[in-house]
Design a protein around this motif. Structure first.
Motif, PDB file in Angstrom:
ATOM      1  N   LYS A   1      29.094  -9.265  37.733  1.00 29.40           N
ATOM      2  CA  LYS A   1      28.154  -9.785  36.749  1.00 29.40           C
ATOM      3  C   LYS A   1      26.762  -9.352  37.169  1.00 29.40           C
ATOM      4  N   PRO A   2      25.810  -9.263  36.303  1.00 26.60           N
ATOM      5  CA  PRO A   2      25.838  -9.623  34.893  1.00 26.60           C
ATOM      6  C   PRO A   2      26.505  -8.539  34.053  1.00 26.60           C
ATOM      7  N   TYR A   3      27.010  -8.953  32.915  1.00 22.98           N
ATOM      8  CA  TYR A   3      27.668  -8.036  31.998  1.00 22.98           C
ATOM      9  C   TYR A   3      26.629  -7.332  31.134  1.00 22.98           C
ATOM     10  N   SER A   4      27.074  -6.256  30.489  1.00 20.83           N
ATOM     11  CA  SER A   4      26.209  -5.563  29.540  1.00 20.83           C
ATOM     12  C   SER A   4      27.072  -4.945  28.457  1.00 20.83           C
ATOM     13  N   GLY A   5      26.457  -4.539  27.379  1.00 22.39           N
ATOM     14  CA  GLY A   5      27.129  -3.786  26.336  1.00 22.39           C
ATOM     15  C   GLY A   5      28.123  -4.562  25.498  1.00 22.39           C
ATOM     16  N   GLY A   6      28.052  -5.890  25.464  1.00 22.26           N
ATOM     17  CA  GLY A   6      28.965  -6.667  24.646  1.00 22.26           C
ATOM     18  C   GLY A   6      30.007  -7.439  25.422  1.00 22.26           C
ATOM     19  N   MET A   7      30.054  -7.254  26.731  1.00 22.72           N
ATOM     20  CA  MET A   7      31.015  -7.986  27.563  1.00 22.72           C
ATOM     21  C   MET A   7      30.550  -9.426  27.736  1.00 22.72           C
ATOM     22  N   CYS A   8      31.526 -10.320  27.875  1.00 25.62           N
ATOM     23  CA  CYS A   8      31.241 -11.728  28.142  1.00 25.62           C
ATOM     24  C   CYS A   8      32.392 -12.283  28.986  1.00 25.62           C
TER      25      CYS A   8
ATOM     26  N   GLY B   1      45.935   1.347  28.582  1.00 19.85           N
ATOM     27  CA  GLY B   1      46.658   1.856  27.428  1.00 19.85           C
ATOM     28  C   GLY B   1      46.927   0.776  26.398  1.00 19.85           C
ATOM     29  N   GLY B   2      46.616  -0.488  26.726  1.00 15.21           N
ATOM     30  CA  GLY B   2      46.879  -1.605  25.829  1.00 15.21           C
ATOM     31  C   GLY B   2      45.740  -1.874  24.873  1.00 15.21           C
ATOM     32  N   GLU B   3      46.062  -2.618  23.822  1.00 13.43           N
ATOM     33  CA  GLU B   3      45.076  -3.032  22.823  1.00 13.43           C
ATOM     34  C   GLU B   3      45.352  -4.491  22.477  1.00 13.43           C
ATOM     35  N   ARG B   4      44.286  -5.257  22.304  1.00 15.76           N
ATOM     36  CA  ARG B   4      44.442  -6.697  22.116  1.00 15.76           C
ATOM     37  C   ARG B   4      43.343  -7.223  21.192  1.00 15.76           C
ATOM     38  N   ARG B   5      43.704  -8.179  20.331  1.00 18.08           N
ATOM     39  CA  ARG B   5      42.722  -8.915  19.521  1.00 18.08           C
ATOM     40  C   ARG B   5      42.432 -10.213  20.267  1.00 18.08           C
ATOM     41  N   VAL B   6      41.140 -10.469  20.519  1.00 14.07           N
ATOM     42  CA  VAL B   6      40.733 -11.598  21.355  1.00 14.07           C
ATOM     43  C   VAL B   6      39.737 -12.476  20.591  1.00 14.07           C
ATOM     44  N   ILE B   7      39.968 -13.790  20.626  1.00 12.46           N
ATOM     45  CA  ILE B   7      39.028 -14.762  20.066  1.00 12.46           C
ATOM     46  C   ILE B   7      38.418 -15.523  21.245  1.00 12.46           C
ATOM     47  N   VAL B   8      37.081 -15.474  21.339  1.00 11.96           N
ATOM     48  CA  VAL B   8      36.373 -16.074  22.463  1.00 11.96           C
ATOM     49  C   VAL B   8      35.568 -17.278  21.965  1.00 11.96           C
ATOM     50  N   PRO B   9      35.777 -18.475  22.563  1.00 11.97           N
ATOM     51  CA  PRO B   9      34.993 -19.648  22.170  1.00 11.97           C
ATOM     52  C   PRO B   9      33.526 -19.481  22.581  1.00 11.97           C
ATOM     53  N   PRO B  10      32.627 -20.201  21.926  1.00 12.16           N
ATOM     54  CA  PRO B  10      31.189 -20.037  22.202  1.00 12.16           C
ATOM     55  C   PRO B  10      30.806 -20.202  23.671  1.00 12.16           C
ATOM     56  N   ALA B  11      31.412 -21.151  24.368  1.00 11.64           N
ATOM     57  CA  ALA B  11      31.045 -21.406  25.766  1.00 11.64           C
ATOM     58  C   ALA B  11      31.334 -20.207  26.667  1.00 11.64           C
ATOM     59  N   LEU B  12      32.362 -19.401  26.325  1.00  8.64           N
ATOM     60  CA  LEU B  12      32.700 -18.230  27.141  1.00  8.64           C
ATOM     61  C   LEU B  12      32.196 -16.932  26.510  1.00  8.64           C
ATOM     62  N   GLY B  13      31.503 -17.069  25.371  1.00  8.30           N
ATOM     63  CA  GLY B  13      30.883 -15.913  24.721  1.00  8.30           C
ATOM     64  C   GLY B  13      29.459 -15.777  25.230  1.00  8.30           C
ATOM     65  N   PHE B  14      28.515 -15.926  24.311  1.00  6.80           N
ATOM     66  CA  PHE B  14      27.111 -15.823  24.700  1.00  6.80           C
ATOM     67  C   PHE B  14      26.414 -17.174  24.664  1.00  6.80           C
ATOM     68  N   GLY B  15      27.203 -18.254  24.480  1.00  4.84           N
ATOM     69  CA  GLY B  15      26.756 -19.627  24.641  1.00  4.84           C
ATOM     70  C   GLY B  15      25.536 -20.023  23.845  1.00  4.84           C
ATOM     71  N   GLU B  16      24.726 -20.853  24.471  1.00  2.00           N
ATOM     72  CA  GLU B  16      23.553 -21.420  23.817  1.00  2.00           C
ATOM     73  C   GLU B  16      22.411 -20.423  23.663  1.00  2.00           C
TER      74      GLU B  16
END
Length: 178
Positions: free
Chosen positions: A113-120, A133-148
């Protein structure tokens, strides 16, 4: 610096030593090429598309659905990771990051950390169980996204505070960090 070593060996030990050193360097380059091509072939061979994938919910609230199961290595702390991703704000559908296509992929050290470029944080949790080689659809809650605080990505877009995020992430490569 390799020229200096080769000329020193040639002057000191003759032409045979200089040629031996060149052969040593060539062996290193060729073996690295073979290793890389073998890794790529194993990733492609072990990858498979998923039909009607089931959603997995992690204890921290991150949800994901596999689209393609990769055949390569899983990332470990300190590995160099290459991903392509598209990130959207779930409520509005507004795209805030997109590296797929002719754009440059996102490259980072896994676990750093810190992340950059859209990582959270939430996206890193989802990458933990993926294979290259994998691909995944991910839903991230606000607290683990970019938060407040939210996040501004300039021309690409903005994430307002306390927003749920949706990513489609493709794990391209996992390798030992230099």
């Amino acid at each position: 610096s390799t020229d200096w070593i080769a000329s020193l060996l040639t002057r000191r030990f003759g032409l045979g030593a200089g040629l031996g050193y060149v052969g040593f360097l060539a062996f290193g380059v060729i073996s690295e090429q073979i290793k890389t091509r073998t890794e790529v072939a194993l990733e492609e061979q072990g990858s498979r598309e998923i039909q009607d994938g089931k959603e997995t919910v992690l204890p921290n609230g991150v949800r994901f659905t596999d689209l393609v199961i990769g055949g390569g290595a899983s990332p470990r702390r300190g590995d160099l990771v290459v991903v392509d991703l598209v990130g959207r704000v779930t409520s509005t559908g507004e795209k805030f990051v997109d590296t797929i296509g002719n754009k440059r992929p996102l490259v980072f050290v896994y676990g750093a950390k810190p992340y950059s470029g859209g990582m959270c944080d939430g996206l890193e949790f989802a990458l933990a169980s993926m294979n290259a080689g994998g691909e995944r659809r991910v839903i991230v809650p606000p607290a683990l996204g970019f938060g407040e605080r939210g996040e501004d990505f300039g021309a690409q877009g903005r994430v307002d505070p306390d927003q749920e995020l949706e990513f489609v992430v493709q794990l391209r490569k996992v390798s030992i960090s230099p």
